[in-house]
Design a protein around this motif. Structure first.
Motif, PDB file in Angstrom:
ATOM      1  N   TRP A 106      64.752  67.871  41.876  1.00 58.13           N
ATOM      2  CA  TRP A 106      64.951  66.995  40.581  1.00 58.13           C
ATOM      3  C   TRP A 106      63.680  66.618  39.775  1.00 58.13           C
ATOM      4  CZ3 TRP A 106      68.021  61.768  40.565  1.00 58.13           C
ATOM      5  CH2 TRP A 106      68.458  61.504  39.172  1.00 58.13           C
ATOM      6  N   SER A 107      62.617  66.457  40.518  1.00 56.65           N
ATOM      7  CA  SER A 107      61.493  66.117  39.823  1.00 56.65           C
ATOM      8  C   SER A 107      60.702  67.242  39.317  1.00 56.65           C
ATOM      9  CB  SER A 107      60.363  65.325  41.047  1.00 56.65           C
ATOM     10  OG  SER A 107      59.884  66.705  41.741  1.00 56.65           O
ATOM     11  N   LEU A 108      61.029  68.363  39.450  1.00 54.07           N
ATOM     12  CA  LEU A 108      60.508  69.595  38.838  1.00 54.07           C
ATOM     13  C   LEU A 108      61.456  70.051  37.437  1.00 54.07           C
ATOM     14  CD1 LEU A 108      59.837  72.061  42.046  1.00 54.07           C
ATOM     15  CD2 LEU A 108      58.076  70.461  40.484  1.00 54.07           C
ATOM     16  N   GLY A 109      62.337  69.274  37.391  1.00 53.01           N
ATOM     17  CA  GLY A 109      63.159  69.341  36.107  1.00 53.01           C
ATOM     18  C   GLY A 109      64.398  70.061  36.260  1.00 53.01           C
ATOM     19  N   LEU A 110      64.898  70.410  37.540  1.00 55.83           N
ATOM     20  CA  LEU A 110      66.388  71.065  37.508  1.00 55.83           C
ATOM     21  C   LEU A 110      67.369  69.913  37.382  1.00 55.83           C
ATOM     22  CD1 LEU A 110      66.577  73.789  38.585  1.00 55.83           C
ATOM     23  CD2 LEU A 110      66.895  73.357  40.805  1.00 55.83           C
ATOM     24  N   ASP A 111      68.478  70.579  37.109  1.00 53.59           N
ATOM     25  CA  ASP A 111      69.765  69.736  36.911  1.00 53.59           C
ATOM     26  C   ASP A 111      70.021  69.056  38.169  1.00 53.59           C
ATOM     27  OD1 ASP A 111      72.598  69.434  37.314  1.00 53.59           O
ATOM     28  OD2 ASP A 111      72.448  70.051  35.204  1.00 53.59           O
ATOM     29  N   PRO A 112      70.325  67.779  38.317  1.00 50.40           N
ATOM     30  CA  PRO A 112      70.632  66.795  39.535  1.00 50.40           C
ATOM     31  C   PRO A 112      71.578  67.707  40.303  1.00 50.40           C
ATOM     32  CG  PRO A 112      71.202  65.826  37.624  1.00 50.40           C
ATOM     33  CD  PRO A 112      70.473  66.812  37.044  1.00 50.40           C
ATOM     34  N   ARG A 113      72.934  68.291  39.655  1.00 55.12           N
ATOM     35  CA  ARG A 113      73.959  68.670  40.236  1.00 55.12           C
ATOM     36  C   ARG A 113      73.368  70.144  41.307  1.00 55.12           C
ATOM     37  NH1 ARG A 113      77.747  69.680  35.343  1.00 55.12           N
ATOM     38  NH2 ARG A 113      75.758  70.580  34.835  1.00 55.12           N
ATOM     39  N   ILE A 114      72.508  70.944  40.484  1.00 59.98           N
ATOM     40  CA  ILE A 114      71.936  72.077  41.099  1.00 59.98           C
ATOM     41  C   ILE A 114      71.120  71.591  42.152  1.00 59.98           C
ATOM     42  CG2 ILE A 114      70.628  74.008  40.854  1.00 59.98           C
ATOM     43  CD1 ILE A 114      71.489  74.270  38.181  1.00 59.98           C
ATOM     44  N   ALA A 115      70.158  70.564  42.181  1.00 58.07           N
ATOM     45  CA  ALA A 115      69.334  70.088  43.073  1.00 58.07           C
ATOM     46  C   ALA A 115      70.144  69.784  44.333  1.00 58.07           C
ATOM     47  CB  ALA A 115      68.509  69.106  42.598  1.00 58.07           C
ATOM     48  N   ILE A 116      70.954  69.017  44.183  1.00 62.61           N
ATOM     49  CA  ILE A 116      71.959  68.611  45.270  1.00 62.61           C
ATOM     50  C   ILE A 116      72.606  69.613  46.087  1.00 62.61           C
ATOM     51  CG2 ILE A 116      74.083  67.323  45.992  1.00 62.61           C
ATOM     52  CD1 ILE A 116      73.085  65.189  43.783  1.00 62.61           C
ATOM     53  N   LEU A 117      73.104  70.528  45.282  1.00 62.12           N
ATOM     54  CA  LEU A 117      73.628  71.687  45.809  1.00 62.12           C
ATOM     55  C   LEU A 117      72.841  72.442  46.659  1.00 62.12           C
ATOM     56  CD1 LEU A 117      75.966  73.775  46.350  1.00 62.12           C
ATOM     57  CD2 LEU A 117      75.040  74.878  43.856  1.00 62.12           C
ATOM     58  N   LEU A 118      71.560  72.826  46.253  1.00 57.71           N
ATOM     59  CA  LEU A 118      70.469  73.545  46.861  1.00 57.71           C
ATOM     60  C   LEU A 118      70.125  72.775  48.006  1.00 57.71           C
ATOM     61  CD1 LEU A 118      68.346  75.148  43.888  1.00 57.71           C
ATOM     62  CD2 LEU A 118      70.187  76.309  45.258  1.00 57.71           C
ATOM     63  N   GLY A 119      69.720  71.712  47.936  1.00 61.72           N
ATOM     64  CA  GLY A 119      69.387  70.657  49.060  1.00 61.72           C
ATOM     65  C   GLY A 119      70.465  70.786  50.112  1.00 61.72           C
ATOM     66  N   GLY A 120      71.760  70.635  49.766  1.00 59.43           N
ATOM     67  CA  GLY A 120      72.965  70.705  51.047  1.00 59.43           C
ATOM     68  C   GLY A 120      72.813  72.188  51.646  1.00 59.43           C
ATOM     69  N   ALA A 121      72.674  73.375  50.741  1.00 59.79           N
ATOM     70  CA  ALA A 121      72.530  74.813  51.187  1.00 59.79           C
ATOM     71  C   ALA A 121      71.416  74.966  52.485  1.00 59.79           C
ATOM     72  CB  ALA A 121      72.454  75.732  50.061  1.00 59.79           C
ATOM     73  N   VAL A 122      70.152  74.237  51.892  1.00 54.98           N
ATOM     74  CA  VAL A 122      69.253  74.505  52.863  1.00 54.98           C
ATOM     75  C   VAL A 122      69.475  73.506  54.285  1.00 54.98           C
ATOM     76  CG1 VAL A 122      66.584  73.853  53.213  1.00 54.98           C
ATOM     77  CG2 VAL A 122      67.692  74.894  51.087  1.00 54.98           C
ATOM     78  N   ALA A 123      70.151  72.367  54.178  1.00 59.48           N
ATOM     79  CA  ALA A 123      70.489  71.588  55.240  1.00 59.48           C
ATOM     80  C   ALA A 123      71.224  72.243  56.242  1.00 59.48           C
ATOM     81  CB  ALA A 123      71.126  70.418  54.727  1.00 59.48           C
ATOM     82  N   MET A 124      72.183  73.304  55.737  1.00 57.29           N
ATOM     83  CA  MET A 124      73.090  73.844  56.779  1.00 57.29           C
ATOM     84  C   MET A 124      72.576  74.830  57.642  1.00 57.29           C
ATOM     85  SD  MET A 124      75.754  72.121  56.129  1.00 57.29           S
ATOM     86  CE  MET A 124      76.107  70.877  54.858  1.00 57.29           C
ATOM     87  N   SER A 125      72.771  75.041  58.976  1.00 59.65           N
ATOM     88  CA  SER A 125      72.221  76.271  59.808  1.00 59.65           C
ATOM     89  C   SER A 125      73.466  76.797  60.361  1.00 59.65           C
ATOM     90  CB  SER A 125      71.522  75.747  60.996  1.00 59.65           C
ATOM     91  OG  SER A 125      70.294  74.835  60.333  1.00 59.65           O
ATOM     92  N   SER A 126      73.277  78.185  60.795  1.00 57.38           N
ATOM     93  CA  SER A 126      74.421  78.954  61.265  1.00 57.38           C
ATOM     94  C   SER A 126      75.096  78.394  62.740  1.00 57.38           C
ATOM     95  CB  SER A 126      73.955  80.311  61.300  1.00 57.38           C
ATOM     96  OG  SER A 126      75.084  81.271  61.890  1.00 57.38           O
TER      97      SER A 126
END
Length: 568
Positions: A106-126
């Protein structure tokens, strides 16, 4: 039209079968094989199959069954019983990873929805990759294994609000926290309502199907419940997989859980495999040359950023540094639900392809590395803590225990097989010392009164402390191939060769273990199978001599090149 669809389906199945077979031979997760198959036949590969409504529908069915099976495992009782590992550790790991990455993006200027989505995707493991590798290493019940599985369970559950968010944001409306909370509340109300209202209805449907004594009837009823719940959720404005999760949760608390799980598992495995194929079809490896730095940055986030947060969570919950780092390594990769979130967001237009593709490639790469990382996780002992001091303390304790022993047996591993062997030694009054590295198995053996010490028999110093040089026999009862080979190597280096008996789960590794120095290998599948066959022959009227001749003949035929080395 029909011929074209049939050609595409055959291409997907054929390439998937080859890829999964190849990855199974390499002991890699099947999900990676499906991804590779999709990459090969998709638009960015051989272009045999195009991404269409037909393939996306198959992928969505896979997601429905995936979430349905996750719901089967969801139990409020289980969560409360393991609330520290699941609820507290899981929420800290997922929340910490999501917030840290989302805030940075978000601080880099990304849309907050996309920022949250990408953060959630990284948080998940297999979950599939981590659990299968831990099971192969015999570490499911270890401290770090239980801690990691607790976090993985919470990650699966945390996918639900993220799916709701993706479904809401894909409508391209501006960020409205009130609207999002409303949809999350709707999902929560649906879960509670189904648990209270639909539970007896679903159970009656399955009970009636079960009473019909028709497997087809029961299977169709289970399919109807899964797909019907997904459709009702869709009508209520929720994503299809959420309805399937709710239905799975309802059945998971019933007596039909295991039967439904067994009956629907083939559907789940095939359709989830097709989901991974469609994900692979959307991966453009050409971006590795176009955006190598972006892919490298995302790989770094998965492998190091998430690992650092997980390590901190472990320390916050008062785990030792070694255990916290082991868990961090186990979870340092992407997972199926990360793929799910990214592909759904890209397919709905929420996540631009130029942003999502590098993350997708990094996630797939880290999933491929995950088995190797988990396998090498024990190396953290060289990095964290005073390893030499710990080994020295363990060595001293073992040396004290074995000081009075001579011509004894060193029993490596005291699990379900090892405890039986130890009991036989005690009954025969044969001096022995058992070594067990898993704390849960060590405590169980100790509770049963066995002569056991806590340590890793694969370490040379531990074996030496157990009196290896003056032992008459080594018995190995665990199935970690690399550790078994190290023990055989240590035994072979003694001036007087010590015979080694090895128990394995099956007969696949007999030749390699014999070459490594095992005198006799006992495959559990052959021992159990031949013992069962022997008793069956006796009950069928054969004399003990006749049954013995048949079993002896079979024993010789099973491994003709190693007749003197295979015990059953």
């Amino acid at each position: 039209m029909t011929e074209h669809l049939l050609t595409q389906s055959l291409s997907m199945i054929m390439v998937s079968a080859i890829a999964v077979w190849l990855f199974a031979a390499l002991r890699m997760p099947a999900a990676m094989g499906y991804l590779l198959a999709g990459l090969a036949i998709g638009p960015y590969g051989l272009n045999l199959v195009a991404i269409s409504d037909d393939t996306l529908f198959l992928a969505e069915l896979g997601l429905i069954f995936l979430m349905f099976m996750v719901g089967l495992e969801f139990s409020l009782t289980t969560l409360l019983a393991a609330r520290t590992d699941v609820l507290l550790a899981g929420s800290l790991q997922v929340g910490g990873t999501l917030v840290a990455i989302a805030a940075a993006l978000w601080s880099l200027g990304l849309d907050p929805r996309i920022a949250i989505l990408l953060g959630g995707a990284v948080a998940m493991s297999s979950t599939a990759v981590a659990m299968s590798q831990l099971a192969e290493q015999g570490e499911i019940s270890s401290q770090h294994g239980r801690f990691a599985i607790g976090i993985l369970l919470f990650q699966d559950i945390a996918t639900i609000p993220l799916l709701v968010a993706v479904d809401s944001w894909s409508r391209q409306a501006p960020v409205d926290p009130v609207h999002l909370l409303g949809r999350l509340g709707l999902a929560a109300i649906a879960i509670v309502a189904v648990s209270i209202i639909a539970r007896p209805l679903v159970r009656n449907v399955l009970a009636n199907a079960s009473r019909s004594r028709s497997n087809d009837s029961f299977l169709l009823a289970a399919l109807f419940v899964a797909l019907g719940a997904a459709y009702l959720a869709h009508l209520a404005g929720l994503a299809l997989p959420i309805g399937a999760f709710i239905a799975g949760m309802v059945i998971g608390g019933s007596d039909f859980k295991h039967r439904v799980e067994d009956d629907l598992r083939p559907f789940r495995d095939v359709l989830v495999g097709l989901f991974f194929v469609t994900v692979g079809m959307q991966i453009d490896l050409g971006l590795i040359l176009v955006s190598p730095y972006a892919i490298f940055a995302w790989c770094t986030l998965f492998l190091f950023g998430k690992a650092l947060i997980t390590f901190i969570v472990g320390l916050m919950l008062r785990r030792t540094a070694a255990i916290a780092l082991r868990v961090a390594v186990i979870l340092a990769h992407g997972g199926e639900f990360g793929l799910l979130l990214l592909t759904l967001a890209m397919n709905t237009g929420l996540l631009p392809s130029e942003i999502g593709q590098p993350v997708l490639i990094a996630l797939a790469l880290t999933m491929g590395l995950a088995p190797l990382l988990i396998q090498r996780g024990a190396l953290v002992e060289h990095i964290v803590g005073n390893r030499r001091a710990r080994v020295a303390a363990t060595e001293t304790a073992i040396r004290t225990t074995s000081a009075s022993l001579n011509q004894h047996v060193v029993l490596c591993g005291c699990g379900r097989v090892g405890r039986l062997v130890a009991t036989a030694f005690e009954a025969a009054k044969i001096p022995h010392i058992a070594i067990e590295s898993d704390l849960a198995r060590f405590k169980e053996a100790q509770r049963q009164g066995h002569a056991i010490v806590h340590g890793d028999a694969a370490h040379r110093r531990i074996l030496s402390a157990a009196g290896l040089a003056k032992a008459r026999l080594i018995v190995i009862t665990f199935d970690r191939h690399s550790a078994v080979e190290r023990i055989l190597k240590f035994a072979g280096e003694q001036q007087t060769a010590i015979p080694c008996f090895v128990s394995t789960a099956d007969n696949q590794d007999i030749t390699s273990l014999v070459k490594a120095g095992a005198k006799v290998v006992f495959p559990e599948n052959l021992a159990a199978g031949l013992a069962l066959a022997d008793q069956s022959l006796l009950l069928c009227g054969l004399t003990r001599e006749e049954a013995g001749r048949i079993i002896t003949s079979l024993r010789a035929e099973l491994n003709p090149d190693l007749r003197e080395r295979v015990g059953v």
